[in-house]
Design a protein around this motif. Structure first.
Motif, short mmCIF file in Angstrom:
data_model
loop_
_atom_site.label_atom_id
_atom_site.label_comp_id
_atom_site.label_asym_id
_atom_site.label_seq_id
_atom_site.Cartn_x
_atom_site.Cartn_y
_atom_site.Cartn_z
N UNK A 64 0.83 -1.21 0.00
CA UNK A 64 0.00 0.00 0.00
C UNK A 64 0.87 1.26 0.00
N UNK A 65 0.55 2.19 -0.89
CA UNK A 65 1.21 3.50 -0.91
C UNK A 65 0.30 4.49 -0.18
N UNK A 99 -4.63 6.76 2.17
CA UNK A 99 -4.25 5.88 1.06
C UNK A 99 -4.33 6.64 -0.25
N UNK A 100 -3.37 6.35 -1.12
CA UNK A 100 -3.42 6.87 -2.48
C UNK A 100 -4.39 5.98 -3.26
N UNK A 101 -5.06 6.51 -4.28
CA UNK A 101 -5.95 5.67 -5.06
C UNK A 101 -5.20 4.48 -5.64
N UNK A 102 -5.80 3.29 -5.53
CA UNK A 102 -5.13 2.07 -6.00
C UNK A 102 -5.95 1.40 -7.08
N UNK A 106 -6.13 -2.45 -3.93
CA UNK A 106 -5.78 -1.98 -2.59
C UNK A 106 -6.92 -1.18 -2.00
N UNK A 107 -6.70 -0.56 -0.85
CA UNK A 107 -7.78 0.21 -0.24
C UNK A 107 -8.15 1.41 -1.11
N UNK A 108 -9.40 1.81 -1.02
CA UNK A 108 -9.84 2.99 -1.74
C UNK A 108 -9.15 4.21 -1.15
N UNK A 109 -9.03 5.26 -1.96
CA UNK A 109 -8.43 6.49 -1.44
C UNK A 109 -9.24 6.95 -0.24
N UNK A 110 -8.56 7.37 0.77
CA UNK A 110 -9.24 7.84 1.97
C UNK A 110 -8.42 7.56 3.21
N UNK A 111 -9.01 7.86 4.36
CA UNK A 111 -8.31 7.69 5.63
C UNK A 111 -8.13 6.22 5.98
#
Length: 129
Positions: A64-65, A99-102, A106-111
């Motif tokens: 994850x970035x 999180x950066x959009x993946x 990966x996880x959705x952009x957000x906290x």
């Protein structure tokens, strides 16, 4: 003035992902808090003496970035040191792991996580035993 956000990337392959959790690996919260603490020491040049109000919003998968963003917490008259004076008591700083959009699942952009930390005063040495 707060330091700029810090870019973090969780390694794809690490021994700690194998058991946490089998079949759905994620980064342990304690490892995320350690990364925040180390980044704070580098960003502010002071030891972290306390971490509080940590909340994990999403699991953080390997690879994850994300960005670690520093926040100024709301003023609290009982906290002392919120003003950020270097000669006063420890300073409170909010943080947010985003999180950066993946595109790779990966996880959705957000906290991903958020919380507060206290920094040692600039005029004192702090050691942990």
């Amino acid at each position: 003035m707060l330091p700029p956000p810090v870019k973090l990337r969780v390694p794809d392959a690490a021994f700690l992902h194998e058991e946490h959790f089998p079949g759905a690996p994620c980064v342990p919260g304690s490892c995320l808090l350690e990364a925040v603490s180390r980044a704070a020491v580098q960003a502010f040049g002071r030891p972290v003496i306390c971490m509080a109000q940590a909340r994990f919003r999403q699991f953080v998968p390997p690879g994850c970035a994300c960005r670690l963003v520093w926040k100024r917490p709301a003023a609290d008259p009982s906290s002392g040191g919120v003003s950020g004076r270097d000669d006063g008591p420890p300073r409170r700083v909010g943080w947010q792991l985003v999180a950066a959009p993946a595109a790779d699942g990966g996880p959705a952009a957000g906290r991903l996580a958020e919380g507060e930390l206290w920094l040692a005063p600039a005029d004192r040495e702090t050691t942990c035993d």
